[in-house]
Design an enzyme around this catalytic site. Structure first.
Site, mmCIF file in Angstrom:
data_model
loop_
_atom_site.group_PDB
_atom_site.id
_atom_site.type_symbol
_atom_site.label_atom_id
_atom_site.label_comp_id
_atom_site.label_asym_id
_atom_site.label_seq_id
_atom_site.Cartn_x
_atom_site.Cartn_y
_atom_site.Cartn_z
ATOM 1 N N ASP A 8 -0.322 -7.659 -5.950
ATOM 2 C CA ASP A 8 -1.692 -7.710 -5.453
ATOM 3 C C ASP A 8 -1.653 -8.528 -4.154
ATOM 4 O O ASP A 8 -1.297 -9.716 -4.178
ATOM 5 C CB ASP A 8 -2.560 -8.404 -6.521
ATOM 6 C CG ASP A 8 -4.013 -8.475 -6.108
ATOM 7 O OD1 ASP A 8 -4.315 -8.180 -4.937
ATOM 8 O OD2 ASP A 8 -4.846 -8.838 -6.958
ATOM 9 N N TYR A 10 -15.711 -1.594 7.773
ATOM 10 C CA TYR A 10 -14.313 -1.227 8.027
ATOM 11 C C TYR A 10 -13.941 -1.587 9.475
ATOM 12 O O TYR A 10 -12.918 -2.225 9.730
ATOM 13 C CB TYR A 10 -14.163 0.277 7.788
ATOM 14 C CG TYR A 10 -12.806 0.863 8.071
ATOM 15 C CD1 TYR A 10 -11.702 0.516 7.306
ATOM 16 C CD2 TYR A 10 -12.639 1.810 9.092
ATOM 17 C CE1 TYR A 10 -10.459 1.088 7.551
ATOM 18 C CE2 TYR A 10 -11.402 2.379 9.331
ATOM 19 C CZ TYR A 10 -10.318 2.021 8.564
ATOM 20 O OH TYR A 10 -9.085 2.587 8.803
ATOM 21 N N GLN A 54 -2.183 6.887 1.548
ATOM 22 C CA GLN A 54 -1.915 8.085 2.351
ATOM 23 C C GLN A 54 -0.750 7.886 3.322
ATOM 24 O O GLN A 54 0.129 8.732 3.425
ATOM 25 C CB GLN A 54 -3.175 8.490 3.143
ATOM 26 C CG GLN A 54 -3.031 9.873 3.767
ATOM 27 C CD GLN A 54 -4.027 10.135 4.909
ATOM 28 O OE1 GLN A 54 -4.648 9.200 5.437
ATOM 29 N NE2 GLN A 54 -4.180 11.390 5.276
ATOM 30 N N GLY A 81 0.831 -1.214 0.000
ATOM 31 C CA GLY A 81 0.000 0.000 0.000
ATOM 32 C C GLY A 81 0.856 1.251 0.000
ATOM 33 O O GLY A 81 0.479 2.278 0.570
HETATM 34 C C1 AKB Z 1 -11.206 6.672 7.972
HETATM 35 O O1 AKB Z 1 -11.760 7.774 8.118
HETATM 36 O O2 AKB Z 1 -11.763 5.687 7.496
HETATM 37 C C2 AKB Z 1 -9.785 6.511 8.465
HETATM 38 C C3 AKB Z 1 -9.735 5.992 9.863
HETATM 39 C C4 AKB Z 1 -10.130 6.842 10.997
HETATM 40 O O3 AKB Z 1 -9.364 4.877 10.065
HETATM 41 N N1 AKB Z 1 -9.095 7.761 8.379
#
Ligand code: AKB
Length: 317
Positions: A53, A143, A13, A9
């Site tokens: 990948d 996430y 960022q 990665g």
């Molecule tokens: C997001 O906003 O998804 C990330 C995080 C806080 O993990 N910057």
């Protein structure tokens, strides 16, 4: 052959800044920048760059052998907002990639791995203020689900195989060098670009939304501090809470306005507001401070001045 560090990665960022930071510390040739697609390679050309990948364990293993890798920073992942738009893909990228990296490390004798967790591990039932290290982890985003599962998997590899996996729960990261993509905290980067470019910004979160944030130089220092801490000082192999500053969208707008008085911000919350509302407003990182001596350096004012001066130089010469 001298051992090397592999960063997946690398065009993202964190990677776009961590790779040069590590190369400055250890030498350009010692850090292999792995990227998903050839795009984004130009800035990383000071040392080895490889397209890989992370969903292919074979491709990862090949790189690890070829470069005699002894440390992997596995940064490739989808962030929270992108993850909510495509939860199945978020699970696949975030979990398959991590499992492959841990397995390749275990089976190829790579002793050390870094993996970024996030404040996304917390859900609405964690305390809003100073969420503690051991708060309940019940995220309501995919996430967050991948971050909690990932932390458990990292800890499992440590307990079962002795793999020295180290993880940080990053807050929202603000960087003058690399744009974020697909996160809920991205507004706090975009706002600086728009302040300088157009003098106005339409924020996708409410004015009173407070989130934990950190300036990238602090995040890079924390990452390397944790990775270089003696093994005996690292007592957690899931994810350390990590914290620097908390501010609302209105407060950062005000901080910029105190330097650019004509700056205008409007607030039009979208689907990312729900994600932001599920996260704590501040984080208690006293365990990281105790275990390996973490201290942040940038407050809101120092970060704002540095961001504006760096971006202004780059955008306006
Ligand atoms: C997001 O906003 O998804 C990330 C995080 C806080 O993990 N910057």
């Amino acid at each position: 052959m001298a051992s090397r560090i592999l960063v997946t990665g690398s065009a993202g960022q964190i990677g776009a800044e961590l790779v040069p930071y590590l190369r400055q510390r250890f030498g350009n040739d010692r850090v292999v920048a792995a990227i998903h697609k050839a795009a984004g390679a130009a800035l990383l050309r000071a040392g080895p760059v490889e397209v890989v990948d992370v969903s292919s364990a074979e491709a990862l293993a090949k790189l690890v052998k070829e470069y005699a890798v002894d440390t992997i920073y596995h940064l490739a992942a989808l962030l929270s907002a992108t993850g909510e738009n495509n939860p199945q893909l978020a699970w696949q990228v975030n979990m398959d990639g991590l499992r492959n990296v841990l397995e390749v490390a275990r089976t190829n004798g790579v002793p050390k791995v870094f993996w970024p967790s996030s404040i996304g591990v917390f859900g609405p039932d964690a305390p809003k203020e100073m969420a503690p290290q051991n708060a309940a982890l019940n995220p309501t985003t995919m996430y967050g689900v991948t971050k909690v599962a990932g932390e458990l998997l990292c800890n499992y590899y440590f307990l079962k195989y002795g793999l020295d996996v180290r993880c940080l729960r990053y807050p929202g990261l603000i960087s003058s060098e690399a744009p974020p993509g697909g996160g809920t905290t991205d507004y706090a980067v975009e706002i600086f670009y728009e302040a300088l470019r157009t003098g106005s910004y339409s924020c996708f979160l409410r004015e009173d939304t407070v989130l934990p944030m950190m300036y990238m130089p602090d995040a890079l220092r924390a990452t390397v501090m944790l990775m270089e801490a003696p093994r005996t000082e690292v007592r957690l192999h899931s994810g350390y809470n990590l914290s620097a500053i908390s501010f609302s969208a209105g407060e950062i707008a005000g901080e910029i306005r105190s330097r650019i008085p004509s700056f205008k911000v409007t607030y039009k919350p979208d689907s990312r507001q729900r994600i932001a509302d599920s996260w704590p407003q501040s984080i208690d990182d006293s365990v990281a401070r105790r275990d390996w001596g973490w201290r942040h350096e940038y407050d809101l004012s120092k970060m704002t001045s540095d961001m504006l001066s760096k971006l202004d130089k780059r955008m306006n010469g």
